[in-house]
Design a protein around this motif. Structure first.
Motif, PDB file in Angstrom:
ATOM      1  N   LYS A 209     -79.671  11.806 -84.894  1.00  0.00           N
ATOM      2  CA  LYS A 209     -79.159  12.755 -85.885  1.00  0.00           C
ATOM      3  C   LYS A 209     -80.194  13.086 -86.948  1.00  0.00           C
ATOM      4  O   LYS A 209     -80.370  14.239 -87.330  1.00  0.00           O
ATOM      5  CB  LYS A 209     -77.909  12.185 -86.577  1.00  0.00           C
ATOM      6  CG  LYS A 209     -76.696  12.038 -85.685  1.00  0.00           C
ATOM      7  CD  LYS A 209     -75.537  11.452 -86.495  1.00  0.00           C
ATOM      8  CE  LYS A 209     -74.305  11.239 -85.656  1.00  0.00           C
ATOM      9  NZ  LYS A 209     -73.172  10.698 -86.437  1.00  0.00           N
ATOM     10  N   GLU A 210     -80.888  12.069 -87.438  1.00  0.00           N
ATOM     11  CA  GLU A 210     -81.754  12.228 -88.605  1.00  0.00           C
ATOM     12  C   GLU A 210     -83.220  12.478 -88.259  1.00  0.00           C
ATOM     13  O   GLU A 210     -83.955  13.048 -89.067  1.00  0.00           O
ATOM     14  CB  GLU A 210     -81.652  10.988 -89.498  1.00  0.00           C
ATOM     15  CG  GLU A 210     -80.243  10.745 -90.041  1.00  0.00           C
ATOM     16  CD  GLU A 210     -80.139   9.445 -90.833  1.00  0.00           C
ATOM     17  OE1 GLU A 210     -81.207   8.816 -91.073  1.00  0.00           O
ATOM     18  OE2 GLU A 210     -79.017   9.059 -91.199  1.00  0.00           O
ATOM     19  N   GLU A 211     -83.655  12.025 -87.081  1.00  0.00           N
ATOM     20  CA  GLU A 211     -85.064  12.153 -86.701  1.00  0.00           C
ATOM     21  C   GLU A 211     -85.181  12.748 -85.296  1.00  0.00           C
ATOM     22  O   GLU A 211     -85.633  12.091 -84.353  1.00  0.00           O
ATOM     23  CB  GLU A 211     -85.746  10.774 -86.731  1.00  0.00           C
ATOM     24  CG  GLU A 211     -85.631  10.062 -88.060  1.00  0.00           C
ATOM     25  CD  GLU A 211     -86.018   8.582 -87.959  1.00  0.00           C
ATOM     26  OE1 GLU A 211     -86.540   8.163 -86.900  1.00  0.00           O
ATOM     27  OE2 GLU A 211     -85.790   7.851 -88.927  1.00  0.00           O
ATOM     28  N   PRO A 212     -84.765  14.005 -85.121  1.00  0.00           N
ATOM     29  CA  PRO A 212     -84.751  14.600 -83.779  1.00  0.00           C
ATOM     30  C   PRO A 212     -86.120  14.661 -83.112  1.00  0.00           C
ATOM     31  O   PRO A 212     -86.223  14.640 -81.889  1.00  0.00           O
ATOM     32  CB  PRO A 212     -84.183  16.009 -84.017  1.00  0.00           C
ATOM     33  CG  PRO A 212     -84.395  16.284 -85.470  1.00  0.00           C
ATOM     34  CD  PRO A 212     -84.269  14.957 -86.148  1.00  0.00           C
ATOM     35  N   GLY A 213     -87.164  14.697 -83.904  1.00  0.00           N
ATOM     36  CA  GLY A 213     -88.500  14.717 -83.324  1.00  0.00           C
ATOM     37  C   GLY A 213     -88.927  13.380 -82.773  1.00  0.00           C
ATOM     38  O   GLY A 213     -89.866  13.295 -81.973  1.00  0.00           O
ATOM     39  N   GLN A 214     -88.253  12.308 -83.202  1.00  0.00           N
ATOM     40  CA  GLN A 214     -88.577  10.963 -82.729  1.00  0.00           C
ATOM     41  C   GLN A 214     -87.629  10.487 -81.629  1.00  0.00           C
ATOM     42  O   GLN A 214     -88.058   9.882 -80.654  1.00  0.00           O
ATOM     43  CB  GLN A 214     -88.553   9.974 -83.908  1.00  0.00           C
ATOM     44  CG  GLN A 214     -89.582  10.271 -84.978  1.00  0.00           C
ATOM     45  CD  GLN A 214     -90.990  10.296 -84.409  1.00  0.00           C
ATOM     46  OE1 GLN A 214     -91.395   9.390 -83.689  1.00  0.00           O
ATOM     47  NE2 GLN A 214     -91.745  11.349 -84.736  1.00  0.00           N
ATOM     48  N   MET A 215     -86.325  10.750 -81.789  1.00  0.00           N
ATOM     49  CA  MET A 215     -85.356  10.412 -80.742  1.00  0.00           C
ATOM     50  C   MET A 215     -84.942  11.727 -80.081  1.00  0.00           C
ATOM     51  O   MET A 215     -84.013  12.393 -80.500  1.00  0.00           O
ATOM     52  CB  MET A 215     -84.144   9.680 -81.334  1.00  0.00           C
ATOM     53  CG  MET A 215     -83.152   9.172 -80.287  1.00  0.00           C
ATOM     54  SD  MET A 215     -83.885   8.198 -78.947  1.00  0.00           S
ATOM     55  CE  MET A 215     -84.554   6.782 -79.818  1.00  0.00           C
ATOM     56  N   PRO A 231     -75.605  17.467 -85.476  1.00  0.00           N
ATOM     57  CA  PRO A 231     -76.047  18.868 -85.577  1.00  0.00           C
ATOM     58  C   PRO A 231     -77.366  19.153 -84.880  1.00  0.00           C
ATOM     59  O   PRO A 231     -77.591  20.259 -84.404  1.00  0.00           O
ATOM     60  CB  PRO A 231     -76.152  19.079 -87.090  1.00  0.00           C
ATOM     61  CG  PRO A 231     -75.157  18.119 -87.670  1.00  0.00           C
ATOM     62  CD  PRO A 231     -75.232  16.902 -86.780  1.00  0.00           C
ATOM     63  N   SER A 232     -78.244  18.158 -84.801  1.00  0.00           N
ATOM     64  CA  SER A 232     -79.544  18.370 -84.157  1.00  0.00           C
ATOM     65  C   SER A 232     -79.415  18.611 -82.654  1.00  0.00           C
ATOM     66  O   SER A 232     -80.287  19.255 -82.050  1.00  0.00           O
ATOM     67  CB  SER A 232     -80.447  17.152 -84.387  1.00  0.00           C
ATOM     68  OG  SER A 232     -79.858  15.992 -83.819  1.00  0.00           O
TER      69      SER A 232
END
Length: 616
Positions: A209-215, A231-232
């Protein structure tokens, strides 16, 4: 009295019973209504056929070229280098490896995946398949960026009798992969990590959710397909037979709002749940959703290619209509006159035309996003090769117009809300080379660039501006004027002086009293002066910082008042006083004690004090 609530439509089989129990509907609010109200996003559907025949390098290369036909040659070449590594892992193998290959390429090509602002979920048919997917993504370089979330908890008792000497069974294989995933995630032995499954799930969901570029990818089977709001999440890949309520809930995982660059949620179906690959089916109210009445789910899914062509056509019409009033020959100078100011440096015209510029930025951003999602499928969407080439040329033109207008109006720094995901799309589908020039102005304004580089700053202007000397001069004028207007409160007298110098320079050129070369040199010198806040005033020894110099410039009968004023502000100002009415009142009282009783410019003085960082 019974009142029933449901978040999804009722199945036909349940509808009669529900109405008998609860009576008729009090109110309904359907998916297409929520989309129209902007509560959730529209969903784009695409059934993909996994070609099992890609067994030779030539076939794979041909498939790759089709998938990337809309990209620039440079970005295609760079992607092919990375693709070579991935291909070694996921080529000429079973169907699941084809799916991994497909998703990996989407990660490089698709909006919000390519720039890591969004992420995806992949639904597998079993825990074993989810584990195999995970293993292949890790081998392809996604370690730490992909995770499995299922109800499975690896336990030694589950595999105690599994290995009978004939190789690893499915249960044993998923057991080992799950343990290794946990061990890698927590960087500790598997026997310890396996006790932290709950913690693992909680943390990967948070990162998704908070770090879409990482997960970047969650692989699931049944979990997270209902009630999981991220939302991501932008893409849902389905390789599992699903239908009715379970399918409805699952596809709604990707319809949450998440910024301007998330315009739709995307459903990619590897199971052809609606039999749309066999026939040209674009009505997704039957097949896997035939348990619902058609009227209850109309508009839930729309064909991706059909809708993306419609979006591109509408985006082109929008930008064409906006630019229609621009005078012929519709080149850089005419666009600047229409969107910036007909009279260079006129602050009123720059302000009056601001709504038109905002509409231009929005329209071009929408156009680039609409083009980016279909760039590799233009021919498949029904455009001819000639039309496809013409559209790309037109998009490139409007991107250049946007960049030149932004720079021409001095709005090159604070328009990030229109830039989400844009740089990746421009580099991939429009013109990678030009992005180096544009990038110079994303973090540094033209005036600052002139301060740092002098006349050489003109070499990095966009081509349309650089080749037109009047456009180049007007761009500098507008940028200097904007700086003067924006910074005026910081030192009114100084910036009024700079404004007068700019007016005089413009007037000299208008009367042809000076040649273009002299005019340009004068503009560069003035821009440097404004950018460095250089002044011809000789300040007293005690005026060390910009705030003290601004007080001196404000104009006083004697320097004693200025010294007392500076001291009163520094002594009285509370922490975080600007914007707090009570605290501002404390500073205002301290100032009034120092200034003459007949002083009639208090509001202007107080604006200056509030504007100065030195007094904050």
């Amino acid at each position: 009295m019974f009142i029933g609530f449901t978040g999804t439509p009722l199945l036909k089989a349940d509808k009669t019973t529900s109405i008998e129990t609860f009576g008729s509907f009090i109110h309904t609010y359907k998916f297409d209504e929520a989309v129209a109200d902007g509560v959730v996003l529209d969903l784009r559907y695409e059934a993909r056929n996994i070609d099992q025949a890609l067994t030779s390098h030539a076939q794979v290369d041909q498939w790759f070229d089709v998938k990337t036909q809309g990209m620039t040659d440079l970005t295609k070449a760079e992607l092919k280098k990375r693709w070579g590594t991935m291909q070694k892992v996921v080529s000429a193998e079973p169907r699941s490896k084809r799916i991994v290959q497909d998703v990996l390429l989407d990660m490089e090509l698709r909006p919000r995946l390519m720039d890591a602002r969004g992420n995806a979920m992949l639904v597998g048919s079993s825990i074993y398949q989810a584990c195999k997917f995970y293993e292949m993504f890790v081998q392809a370089g996604f370690k730490g960026k992909v995770a499995i979330v299922t109800s499975y908890v690896p336990s030694a008792s589950d595999i105690a009798k599994e290995d009978g000497g004939h190789g690893a069974t499915e249960n044993l294989h998923q057991y080992e992969i799950y343990r290794q995933m946990l061990a890698d995630y927590f960087d500790e032995p598997a026997d310890k990590a396996v006790l932290r499954v709950e913690e693992f799930e909680k943390d990967v969901k948070r990162r998704f959710k908070e770090e879409p570029g990482q997960m970047r990818l969650l692989i699931v089977v049944d979990k997270l397909l209902t009630g999981f709001d991220a939302p991501s999440a932008t893409y849902l890949y389905i390789d599992k037979k699903m239908r009715d309520h379970g399918l409805f809930q699952a596809i709604c995982r990707v319809n949450r709002l998440d910024g301007d660059d998330k315009e739709y949620g995307y459903i990619v179906d590897y199971q052809d749940l609606f039999n749309s690959l066999e026939g040209a089916i674009t009505d997704y109210t039957s097949g896997a959703l035939d348990g619902y009445e058609k009227k209850d789910i109309e508009g839930l899914l729309k064909n991706r290619t059909v809708q993306e062509r419609k979006d591109l056509d509408e985006a082109l019409e929008r930008i064409r209509a906006l630019c229609e009033p621009v005078a012929p020959p519709k080149e850089t100078l005419q666009y600047q006159h229409y969107f910036c100011a007909k009279n260079a440096g006129d602050p009123d015209q720059l302000k009056k035309n601001e709504p038109k510029r905002v509409e231009l930025y929005k329209s071009v951003s929408s156009l680039v996003r609409a083009f980016g999602v279909i760039a590799n499928d233009l021919v498949a969407a029904g455009y001819t090769d000639h039309q496809a080439a013409s559209i790309k040329k037109e998009v490139t033109h409007y991107v250049a117009v946007r960049d030149e207008v932004k720079l021409g109006a001095g709005e090159n720094v604070d328009f990030k809300q229109f830039e989400a995901g844009m740089r990746f799309l421009l580099d991939t589908y429009i013109q990678a080379g030009n992005s180096e020039v544009v990038a110079n102005f994303e973090d540094v304004g033209l005036v600052e660039l002139i301060v740092n580089q002098g006349m050489a700053a003109l070499d990095v202007l966009p081509p349309g501006i650089k080749k037109n000397k009047d456009a180049a001069a007007e761009t500098i004028v507008n940028n200097v004027r904007k700086t003067i207007v924006d910074e005026h409160a910081m030192n009114p007298k100084y910036y009024e002086t700079m404004s007068s110098l700019l007016d005089a320079l413009i007037e000299q050129r208008r009367e042809q009293a000076i040649e273009y070369k002299e005019y340009l040199e004068g503009l560069i010198a003035l821009a440097t002066k404004v950018g460095t806040k250089e002044s011809d005033t000789v300040y007293p020894e005690w005026a060390k910082n910009g705030a003290q110099k601004a007080l001196v410039d404000f104009g006083w009968a004697d320097t004693t008042t200025v010294i007392q004023l500076d001291a009163a502000i520094n002594v009285s100002k509370p922490h975080d006083w600007v914007g707090n009415k009570m605290k501002e009142k404390v500073v205002a009282i301290a100032i009034r004690k120092v200034i003459p009783t007949d002083f009639d410019r208090f509001d202007e003085l107080f604006d200056l004090v509030r504007a100065r960082d030195e007094y904050r």
